[in-house]
Write a protein that holds these residues in place. Structure first.
Motif, short mmCIF file in Angstrom:
data_model
loop_
_atom_site.label_atom_id
_atom_site.label_comp_id
_atom_site.label_asym_id
_atom_site.label_seq_id
_atom_site.Cartn_x
_atom_site.Cartn_y
_atom_site.Cartn_z
N PRO A 1 0.84 -1.21 0.00
CA PRO A 1 0.00 0.00 0.00
C PRO A 1 0.87 1.25 0.00
O PRO A 1 1.94 1.28 0.61
CB PRO A 1 -0.81 -0.13 1.29
CG PRO A 1 -0.75 -1.58 1.64
CD PRO A 1 0.56 -2.09 1.13
N THR A 2 0.42 2.27 -0.69
CA THR A 2 1.23 3.49 -0.83
C THR A 2 1.56 4.10 0.52
O THR A 2 2.68 4.57 0.74
CB THR A 2 0.49 4.50 -1.71
OG1 THR A 2 0.14 3.88 -2.95
CG2 THR A 2 1.36 5.71 -2.00
N ALA A 3 0.58 4.09 1.43
CA ALA A 3 0.81 4.71 2.74
C ALA A 3 1.79 3.92 3.59
O ALA A 3 2.45 4.49 4.47
CB ALA A 3 -0.52 4.88 3.48
N ALA A 4 1.87 2.59 3.38
CA ALA A 4 2.73 1.75 4.22
C ALA A 4 3.95 1.23 3.48
O ALA A 4 4.68 0.40 4.01
CB ALA A 4 1.92 0.57 4.76
N LYS B 1 -2.78 3.07 -5.99
CA LYS B 1 -3.04 2.84 -4.57
C LYS B 1 -1.99 1.94 -3.92
O LYS B 1 -1.99 1.80 -2.70
CB LYS B 1 -4.42 2.22 -4.38
CG LYS B 1 -5.57 3.17 -4.75
CD LYS B 1 -6.91 2.53 -4.46
CE LYS B 1 -8.05 3.49 -4.81
NZ LYS B 1 -9.38 2.87 -4.55
N CYS B 2 -1.17 1.31 -4.71
CA CYS B 2 -0.15 0.43 -4.14
C CYS B 2 1.05 0.38 -5.08
O CYS B 2 0.94 0.70 -6.27
CB CYS B 2 -0.69 -0.98 -3.89
SG CYS B 2 -1.09 -1.89 -5.39
N GLU C 1 -0.74 -0.72 10.89
CA GLU C 1 -1.20 0.60 11.34
C GLU C 1 -2.03 1.31 10.27
O GLU C 1 -2.89 2.13 10.59
CB GLU C 1 -0.01 1.46 11.73
CG GLU C 1 0.80 0.90 12.89
CD GLU C 1 1.97 1.80 13.23
OE1 GLU C 1 2.15 2.82 12.51
OE2 GLU C 1 2.70 1.48 14.19
N GLU C 2 -1.78 1.03 9.00
CA GLU C 2 -2.50 1.70 7.92
C GLU C 2 -3.84 1.06 7.63
O GLU C 2 -4.64 1.61 6.87
CB GLU C 2 -1.65 1.71 6.66
CG GLU C 2 -0.29 2.34 6.83
CD GLU C 2 -0.38 3.80 7.24
OE1 GLU C 2 -1.39 4.44 6.90
OE2 GLU C 2 0.56 4.28 7.91
N SER D 1 2.40 -3.08 7.94
CA SER D 1 1.23 -2.40 7.34
C SER D 1 -0.01 -2.46 8.20
O SER D 1 -1.08 -2.06 7.76
CB SER D 1 0.93 -3.04 5.98
OG SER D 1 0.67 -4.43 6.12
N THR E 1 7.32 2.05 5.29
CA THR E 1 7.50 1.26 6.51
C THR E 1 7.81 -0.19 6.20
O THR E 1 8.67 -0.81 6.84
CB THR E 1 6.24 1.35 7.37
OG1 THR E 1 5.89 2.73 7.57
CG2 THR E 1 6.45 0.71 8.72
N CYS E 2 7.15 -0.75 5.20
CA CYS E 2 7.38 -2.15 4.85
C CYS E 2 8.80 -2.36 4.32
O CYS E 2 9.48 -3.30 4.73
CB CYS E 2 6.35 -2.59 3.80
SG CYS E 2 4.65 -2.64 4.40
#
Length: 755
Positions: free
Chosen positions: A18-21, A313-314, A339-340, A337, A24-25
């Motif tokens: 995912p773009t937001a995570a 989106k990813c 938390e997202e 991922s 972090t990943c």
């Protein structure tokens, strides 16, 4: 089988981040060192990728870090190592790190500039004081006249035409190599209407910029007339002289200089104290910030290798991962991922590319694996020769270096490093030579241990023979049975011990070389012959062992034709020639004794005659029908040469032509079957499918080579495999290496910055 004897099974995994995570990943995967990313944007330039702006910000910060590090080293300070394992910071922390770093850098620039300016002023005051303390005075300068007579007064009498003029003075300093030219130019330009005094400083002054001691030439010039003064000022400016005011009252001059010097020293002291405070803050901020920014840059470089999905989106990434690490990979993605609210997904996908070579090492095997990798990285799942190198490399070194004393010193040095390997001071040493020794401490330990063993065999301790056991030779028996008289002993300084005499040779030495050989005149010839023959035996055994290891590779990859076309001819050629030489050496040791040693045949002459298909009448054979056996072995070895050169290429050419004649319907069925495979997840896909794919890929890589060698030398073939030169490895696993991804190419993997 994933072990140190063979590279591990590696799978190609597709990640949906995912773009937001995504950040972090990838950061989590980099800390664990589980994967190696493939570049899915190879056709996109580095300046057009998605995260190029973030990479540039990290590079700008690295430039600032370099400036701060240079300033710390300039001050004679040392940066402490970072404490603990620091992860890559969140993207929002980059702005905070940038602001703190820029503020410290600006403060440091300002303080350094002020300090430099104050040092220049203090240097000027010191130089001014030195000029005034050189003893220049108008009375002293008057003794140095140019062109005027000693009886001609310099000043006119009162009431003359120059009664309103007064004598002026110019004091300064110039570099010593410029002083003669300055003096000549002043004389010629002013036509001798001046009095000049030049003196060299007794004590050199520290240069304000370089800090090195510098000598100066001071001068004092007395003149009258405004035009002469203008000429003097222009000339001194051209020579970059330091000009200082020269007051006639000496007390006023010294008081002014003392007050200015005291004020400058106070201000300079405060500046240096503030500079030490700024450098202390830099020492606290810089080590962790360097690690975090480097890891952040590595994460963005890995994200630049991912492709964006159609929905934006990813991010889609393809990575190589060890098969046994797939559960840990899935768990790391799920935790990163969580938390997202959207979980990252990993799928194992088929691949026709050769996977990279992964061999896990520890602190003991790392140095030996490094020696093997220096000669070449093996292909995927080939036999790893590093475990056998643990024994062979130190032993072969000891064969050359064998000495008990020197080997013991090497062993104790390596043992001290092994016992103290967990101390922070040992790991934090920055000396390159020390890091090389410390990294190979276990290698040095075994080298020293084997050197002690071979030193006992050679019976040498610090190049001196030692008598641990009683010698097997008796001089008394030789003297009693030979009837050596005093006159015979006086005429013959060298005596010969005949082992055929009863009681002279009592038996072999219990272990190693008999120490009596160190007293013999033929000591070197005996030892050189022994060591040369042992070297031939060890070398042939070593090469034969390497060929036998290739059998396991051929069996593992299903290339049974190589057993007949490569392994068997190689062993036949090696053992038929050099193996036969080893047989001759051992056979002569066993068959020839002291009684017939004088008529023993020469192995070297036999081996030369073997290739010449001839015989020497003076060199008797070792066994019956020796010439027939040697001729058969040479013919058999020569017959293996064309098999080695043409066997495998012709076999692959035949198989390639047979495939080209295969019906197209079967190809379409195979293609449809490949495209109809279901999506493979982490729990599906067996190792047999990947092994078959890797084998087919290797065969297709060999076939274009065969076409070049046999069919046509004019047609250019395209490489089958994809190059992976732009792949970035986010892995802290040591010794992960990339196998050949194209014909004749072997590229090592870059490693993730595990700091």
């Amino acid at each position: 089988m994933g072990s140190m004897f063979r590279s591990e099974e590696v799978a190609l995994v597709q990640l949906f981040l995912p773009t937001a995570a995504a950040y972090t990943c990838v950061s989590r995967l980099g800390e664990l060192g589980l994967v190696e990313f493939r570049d899915l944007n190879a056709s996109v330039s580095a300046f057009q990728r998605r995260f190029v702006v973030d990479v540039r910000r990290c590079e700008e910060l690295e430039k600032t870090f370099t400036f701060l590090q240079e300033e710390v080293q300039r001050a004679g300070l040392v940066l402490p190592p970072p404490e603990g394992r620091l992860p890559a910071p969140p993207p929002r922390d980059l702005l905070r790190i940038q602001e703190e770093t820029e503020r410290l850098a600006q403060e440091l620039r300002d303080v350094r500039g002020n300090q430099q300016a104050l040092r220049v002023q203090l240097h000027q005051l010191q130089l001014h004081a030195a000029v005034l303390g050189q003893g220049h005075s108008p009375q002293l300068a008057a003794t140095h006249t140019y062109g005027a007579s000693e009886r001609t007064p310099l000043l006119q009498a009162p009431g003359g035409p120059h009664q309103d003029l007064r004598v002026n003075f110019v004091a300064g300093a110039v570099e010593p190599h410029k002083a003669p030219a300055l003096e000549r130019l002043l004389w010629r330009a002013c036509r001798g209407f001046l009095i000049a005094s030049f003196r060299e400083l007794e004590r050199p002054l520290e240069h304000p910029v370089t800090g090195e001691p510098a000598t100066w030439m001071t001068f004092l010039i007395s003149y009258w007339g405004e035009q002469i003064g203008q000429k003097i000022r222009k000339i001194t400016d051209c020579f970059h002289c330091h000009i200082f005011p020269f007051l006639e009252q000496e007390e006023a001059r010294r008081a002014a200089l003392q007050q200015q010097s005291q004020e400058l020293q106070e201000v300079l002291g405060e500046t240096e104290r503030f500079l030490s405070q700024v450098l202390g803050r830099v020492q606290q901020l810089l080590p962790p910030a360097q690690v975090q920014v480097r890891k952040m840059k590595a994460v963005y470089l890995a994200l630049n290798q991912c492709s964006m999905s159609t929905t934006h989106k990813c991010l889609i990434a393809e990575t190589w991962c060890a098969a046994r690490d797939l559960p840990a990979l899935q768990e790391a993605l799920r935790d990163s991922s969580m938390e997202e609210g959207v979980s990252a997904v990993a799928h194992r996908i088929p691949s026709r590319d050769m996977p990279p070579t992964l061999i896990r090492t520890n602190r003991f095997t790392a140095s030996f694996q490094g020696i093997v990798d220096a000669y070449g990285v093996g292909r995927y799942q080939e036999v790893n020769p590093a475990p056998y190198t643990i024994v062979t490399f130190p032993f072969l070194f000891a064969v050359m270096f064998g000495d008990v004393g020197h080997g013991l010193l090497m062993f104790l040095f390596a043992l001290a490093m092994v016992l103290a390997e967990n101390r922070p001071a040992m790991k934090a040493a920055q000396n390159e030579i020390w890091q090389t020794f410390f990294g190979g401490r276990y290698l040095l330990l075994l080298m020293g241990l084997f050197s002690v063993y071979t030193g006992f065999i050679y019976n040498e301790c610090f190049s001196r023979a030692s008598s641990i056991f009683p010698s097997g030779w008796s001089v008394a028996a030789m003297a009693n049975q030979s009837g050596w008289s005093d006159a015979f002993l006086a005429q013959h300084t060298m005596l010969t011990l005949d082992p055929n005499v009863t009681g002279v040779f009592l038996g072999p030495y219990p272990f190693g070389i008999d120490p009596i050989w160190s007293l013999a005149a033929n000591h070197l010839s005996f030892l050189n012959s022994f060591k040369m023959k042992m070297s031939v035996i060890l070398g042939v055994v070593h090469m034969a062992f390497g060929v036998v290891l290739g059998v396991f590779n051929h069996m593992h990859f299903g290339q049974r034709h190589r057993l007949l076309l490569e392994t068997l001819p190689e062993l036949t050629f090696l053992l038929g020639l050099f193996g036969y030489l080893v047989f001759l050496v051992i056979y002569k040791w066993l068959r020839v004794s002291a009684t017939n040693a004088a008529s023993a045949p020469s192995i070297l002459i036999h081996f030369i005659n073997m290739f010449l298909f001839s015989h020497s009448p003076t060199n008797r054979p070792l066994y019956p029908r020796q010439e027939v056996v040697q001729a058969m072995l040479v013919v058999l070895a020569l017959a293996m040469v064309p098999v080695l050169l043409l066997g495998t290429p012709l076999h692959l050419l035949h198989r390639h032509r047979r495939r080209r004649r295969r019906p197209t319907g079967r190809k379409q069925e195979d293609k449809a079957g490949l495209l109809g495979l279901p999506d493979a997840s982490v729990n599906c896909w067996g190792s047999d499918e990947e092994k078959a794919g890797g084998l087919e890929d290797e065969q297709e890589a060999e076939e274009p080579t065969v076409n070049v060698q046999v069919e046509s030398f004019h047609r250019r073939t395209q490489p089958v495999h994809r190059h992976c030169s732009q792949e970035t490895c986010l892995s802290s696993i040591p010794r992960r290496s990339l196998g050949p991804l194209a014909v004749g190419h072997r590229q090592p993997l870059t490693q993730f910055l595990s700091l």
